[in-house]
Design a protein around this motif. Sequence first.
Motif, PDB file in Angstrom:
ATOM      1  N   HIS A   1       0.844  -1.186   0.000  1.00  0.00           N
ATOM      2  CA  HIS A   1       0.000   0.000   0.000  1.00  0.00           C
ATOM      3  C   HIS A   1       0.883   1.241   0.000  1.00  0.00           C
ATOM      4  N   ASP A   2       0.449   2.242  -0.707  1.00  0.00           N
ATOM      5  CA  ASP A   2       1.190   3.521  -0.726  1.00  0.00           C
ATOM      6  C   ASP A   2       0.850   4.312   0.530  1.00  0.00           C
ATOM      7  N   ASP A   3       1.834   4.471   1.416  1.00  0.00           N
ATOM      8  CA  ASP A   3       1.642   5.278   2.609  1.00  0.00           C
ATOM      9  C   ASP A   3       2.054   6.709   2.285  1.00  0.00           C
ATOM     10  N   PRO A   4       1.360   7.676   2.877  1.00  0.00           N
ATOM     11  CA  PRO A   4       1.770   9.071   2.625  1.00  0.00           C
ATOM     12  C   PRO A   4       3.154   9.311   3.231  1.00  0.00           C
ATOM     13  N   PRO A   5       4.000  10.086   2.560  1.00  0.00           N
ATOM     14  CA  PRO A   5       5.362  10.339   3.078  1.00  0.00           C
ATOM     15  C   PRO A   5       5.304  11.097   4.386  1.00  0.00           C
ATOM     16  N   SER A   6       6.134  10.700   5.321  1.00  0.00           N
ATOM     17  CA  SER A   6       6.157  11.378   6.609  1.00  0.00           C
ATOM     18  C   SER A   6       7.111  12.596   6.525  1.00  0.00           C
ATOM     19  N   THR A   7       6.669  13.703   7.092  1.00  0.00           N
ATOM     20  CA  THR A   7       7.471  14.938   7.035  1.00  0.00           C
ATOM     21  C   THR A   7       7.980  15.340   8.390  1.00  0.00           C
TER      22      THR A   7
END
Length: 107
Positions: free
Chosen positions: A101-107
């Motif tokens: 699954h594509d996880d949103p990039p952590s910033t």
Amino acid sequence: MILSPALLAVALVVGLLVLLPSRRLQLAGLGTRAVGLYALCLWLVGFFLVIRPVGARFLVPILLLAYIAPFVAAPERVGRALRRGRPRDPPRPPIKDVTPHDDPPST
């Protein structure tokens, strides 16, 4: 009685054509005796139609249906239809979802 070479060639060609659907039935799990009987009946009807096309109007549709049926039905479906009276296999476990699954990039 010696058969003519043309008659032997026709018998060989019809026999080779009969082997194609017979192999499909064998892959479906049909018994050896049933596949042999199917091949023999199909060969006899086909050879009879080549030699004497007397009942062609009646036999050609039956021959076409018997020839095409193993190709139309998948081997699993034919095998399943033939095993209806036998006990069923245990149910298969559910399929795992292993797609990343594509996880949103952590910033």
